[in-house]
Design an enzyme around this catalytic site. Sequence first.
Site, mmCIF file in Angstrom:
data_model
loop_
_atom_site.group_PDB
_atom_site.id
_atom_site.type_symbol
_atom_site.label_atom_id
_atom_site.label_comp_id
_atom_site.label_asym_id
_atom_site.label_seq_id
_atom_site.Cartn_x
_atom_site.Cartn_y
_atom_site.Cartn_z
ATOM 1 N N TYR A 74 57.404 -9.420 4.917
ATOM 2 C CA TYR A 74 56.386 -8.440 5.280
ATOM 3 C C TYR A 74 55.534 -8.872 6.476
ATOM 4 O O TYR A 74 55.423 -8.116 7.457
ATOM 5 C CB TYR A 74 55.510 -8.122 4.073
ATOM 6 C CG TYR A 74 54.495 -7.036 4.325
ATOM 7 C CD1 TYR A 74 54.886 -5.701 4.381
ATOM 8 C CD2 TYR A 74 53.153 -7.342 4.507
ATOM 9 C CE1 TYR A 74 53.953 -4.691 4.612
ATOM 10 C CE2 TYR A 74 52.215 -6.342 4.736
ATOM 11 C CZ TYR A 74 52.623 -5.024 4.788
ATOM 12 O OH TYR A 74 51.694 -4.036 5.025
ATOM 13 N N LYS A 93 55.583 -7.007 10.245
ATOM 14 C CA LYS A 93 54.413 -6.368 10.850
ATOM 15 C C LYS A 93 54.060 -7.009 12.188
ATOM 16 O O LYS A 93 53.586 -6.320 13.100
ATOM 17 C CB LYS A 93 53.228 -6.423 9.894
ATOM 18 C CG LYS A 93 53.406 -5.546 8.658
ATOM 19 C CD LYS A 93 53.645 -4.080 9.016
ATOM 20 C CE LYS A 93 53.673 -3.184 7.786
ATOM 21 N NZ LYS A 93 53.882 -1.755 8.109
#
Length: 254
Positions: A171, A175
């Site tokens: 994650y 990002k």
Amino acid sequence: MIETSTPTSAVALVTGANKGIGFQVALQLAERGLTVVVGARDPERGRAAAADLRSAGADAYPVTLDVTDPVTVRQVAGWIDERFGRLDVLVNNAGAAEDPGHRPSSADLDLVRVVFETNVFGVLTVTNAVLPLLRRSAAPRIVNVSSGMGSVTTQSFPDSYLAQVPATAAYPASKSALNALTVQYAKELRRDGFLVNAVSPGPCDTDLTKELQNAGFLITRTPAQGAAVIVRLATLGSDGPTGGFFGEDGPVLW
């Protein structure tokens, strides 16, 4: 204060808009007079979300949209073209994350690929599919919903809140990649009048943060609070910033 100015006749596509922050983004854009296209992987949930928005007075239309499936993406782009002839705002909100125990040292590469497929490649797929429609807008805006966890600088501060979040493989890296991609789109599209920015909505009480909350992290922000900064960036005036990373209080460190 970021000044905003979007015609009330504008059309916005929000991916992952059937719940959480995405739903609130659609609602708040509709409250500003925009027509909202509600993207959702699950057709039933998309229709239910659009119905809820319409009951609140919104001009909302559900579309089945899986950002990892180019076929549904092309279908949505074609539907928007036929229905409206253009697109003014794209909010790339759909996101995926792994549980907090997915350490880099023991990463499941297939799971990492799944997260990147949604958070990075999905953004590329959707954005490129609707770019011709955005080019027909007098004020095209693209907002990529990122995360403070994508800030390499903040994650590196030992005493920061995000530094206390368990290390995960997919994650945060996805990002960070999304932030970099945002800058590249902004560079390419600046001369065409596009404003392209990444947003950190902050840690909000959504399905995406349930595992963190179960692990003892206190998260009190609502999806509506997280959506507010996204909507501000989606409705920027012509003199607004582009190629930036913003949170509720202004620019976020890369």
